[in-house]
Design a protein around this motif. Sequence first.
Motif, short mmCIF file in Angstrom:
data_model
loop_
_atom_site.label_atom_id
_atom_site.label_comp_id
_atom_site.label_asym_id
_atom_site.label_seq_id
_atom_site.Cartn_x
_atom_site.Cartn_y
_atom_site.Cartn_z
N GLY A 298 0.85 -1.20 0.00
CA GLY A 298 0.00 0.00 0.00
C GLY A 298 0.87 1.23 0.00
O GLY A 298 2.02 1.17 0.44
N SER B 16 -3.20 -5.98 -0.05
CA SER B 16 -3.02 -4.63 -0.60
C SER B 16 -4.05 -3.69 0.02
O SER B 16 -5.25 -3.87 -0.12
CB SER B 16 -3.20 -4.70 -2.13
OG SER B 16 -3.30 -3.41 -2.66
N GLU C 179 -5.91 -0.47 -0.12
CA GLU C 179 -6.20 0.45 -1.22
C GLU C 179 -6.82 1.74 -0.70
O GLU C 179 -7.90 1.73 -0.09
CB GLU C 179 -7.10 -0.26 -2.24
CG GLU C 179 -6.57 -1.68 -2.50
CD GLU C 179 -6.52 -2.10 -3.95
OE1 GLU C 179 -7.51 -1.82 -4.65
OE2 GLU C 179 -5.49 -2.68 -4.36
N ILE D 292 1.48 -5.50 -6.88
CA ILE D 292 0.10 -5.99 -6.71
C ILE D 292 -0.16 -7.08 -7.76
O ILE D 292 -0.68 -8.15 -7.45
CB ILE D 292 -0.91 -4.81 -6.82
CG1 ILE D 292 -0.67 -3.85 -5.64
CG2 ILE D 292 -2.35 -5.32 -6.83
CD1 ILE D 292 -1.48 -2.56 -5.71
N ASP E 93 -0.71 -11.12 -7.31
CA ASP E 93 -1.97 -11.59 -7.88
C ASP E 93 -1.68 -12.80 -8.78
O ASP E 93 -2.37 -13.83 -8.72
CB ASP E 93 -2.63 -10.45 -8.67
CG ASP E 93 -4.12 -10.67 -8.82
OD1 ASP E 93 -4.67 -11.58 -8.15
OD2 ASP E 93 -4.76 -9.95 -9.62
N LEU F 295 -2.74 -12.70 -3.58
CA LEU F 295 -3.18 -11.32 -3.29
C LEU F 295 -4.61 -11.21 -2.77
O LEU F 295 -5.51 -11.88 -3.27
CB LEU F 295 -3.08 -10.48 -4.57
CG LEU F 295 -3.39 -8.99 -4.33
CD1 LEU F 295 -2.17 -8.30 -3.72
CD2 LEU F 295 -3.83 -8.30 -5.59
N THR F 296 -4.79 -10.37 -1.75
CA THR F 296 -6.13 -9.95 -1.33
C THR F 296 -6.14 -8.43 -1.27
O THR F 296 -5.22 -7.83 -0.70
CB THR F 296 -6.47 -10.48 0.07
OG1 THR F 296 -6.23 -11.88 0.09
CG2 THR F 296 -7.93 -10.23 0.39
N ARG F 297 -7.16 -7.83 -1.86
CA ARG F 297 -7.28 -6.37 -1.80
C ARG F 297 -8.23 -5.98 -0.69
O ARG F 297 -9.26 -6.63 -0.50
CB ARG F 297 -7.86 -5.83 -3.12
CG ARG F 297 -6.96 -6.07 -4.30
CD ARG F 297 -7.72 -5.73 -5.59
NE ARG F 297 -7.03 -6.23 -6.77
CZ ARG F 297 -6.15 -5.51 -7.46
NH1 ARG F 297 -5.86 -4.28 -7.10
NH2 ARG F 297 -5.56 -6.04 -8.51
N ASP G 102 -10.30 -2.56 0.97
CA ASP G 102 -10.65 -1.15 0.88
C ASP G 102 -10.20 -0.49 2.19
O ASP G 102 -10.76 -0.76 3.24
CB ASP G 102 -12.17 -1.02 0.71
CG ASP G 102 -12.62 0.43 0.70
OD1 ASP G 102 -11.76 1.33 0.82
OD2 ASP G 102 -13.84 0.67 0.60
#
Length: 228
Positions: A16, A121, A123, A193, A197, A202-204, A206
């Motif tokens: 991030g 990640s 975001e 990222i 992925d 990967l996990t995003r 918010d």
Amino acid sequence: MDGQTITAAPVLILLGPPGAGKGTQARMLEEKFGLVQLSTGDLLRAAVAQGTEAGKQAKAVMDAGGLVSDDIVIAILRDRLAEPDCAQGVILDGFPRTTVQAEALDTLLAENGQRIDAAISLEVDDAAMVTRISGRYTCAACGEGYHDVFKQPSQPETCDKCGGTQMKRRADDKAETVASRLEAYHAQTAPLIGYYDDKGALTRIDAMGDIGDIAADMGAIVKTATAR
Ligand code: ADP
Ligand code: ADP
Ligand code: ZN
């Protein structure tokens, strides 16, 4: 990896931009899961303060908001990872930041029979990141992070964690440097990222919401990732 059962300690990566909340979340995960937070920013600031050769080379780059050379950062991380407390499992906060570092980490972990359990990640949009950085300060004694608006201690200038009364602000958390750091992030770190992925790691998340809500999301991801 090769279908073997791996019982090695968890390895989590937080990705991030500067100010996204990596340090804040890493410390919460550290408490909750007994993992060790490894912040290359903290390790580099310690090297600068101690006046080591690596610290001397890193200082000017950090002041300008650039990325310290891969060789220096990888060496610092490798040494720290070899310390006994890291056997409990680690949260990498601010490392890797380039593809070269990510590849070096893969090699290092493979040598130890470890693997990455999750790359998370955080975001946030660029405007939020600037607001977060400009209000950031930490307890000089224990490193707990605070914010002028979003995370104030319950008593002004007194650390909730350790009672310390000396707070400090980072020299590079100023408007002139933030733009360079953001640029370095987009050019050199954001490609990671895609790197994770492609590995299915990967996990995003918010990360625009409340600190506690984000921590709950993170906790759920860590539980799932480390239960595999
Ligand atoms: P990073 O380690 O990614 O650079 P920090 O964890 O130091 O980021 O957070 C940057 C600043 O923003 C700190 O002052 C922190 O208290 C604050 N902060 C962290 N997460 C949030 C959030 N979800 N909402 C608002 N402020 C936050
Ligand atoms: P932030 O999360 O706010 O960007 P950090 O404390 O992680 O701050 O990093 C501070 C500075 O230390 C960075 O701007 C960079 O100069 C240097 N740094 C930290 N980690 C790395 C890394 N993995 N590679 C290169 N430089 C790094
Ligand atoms: Zn404290």
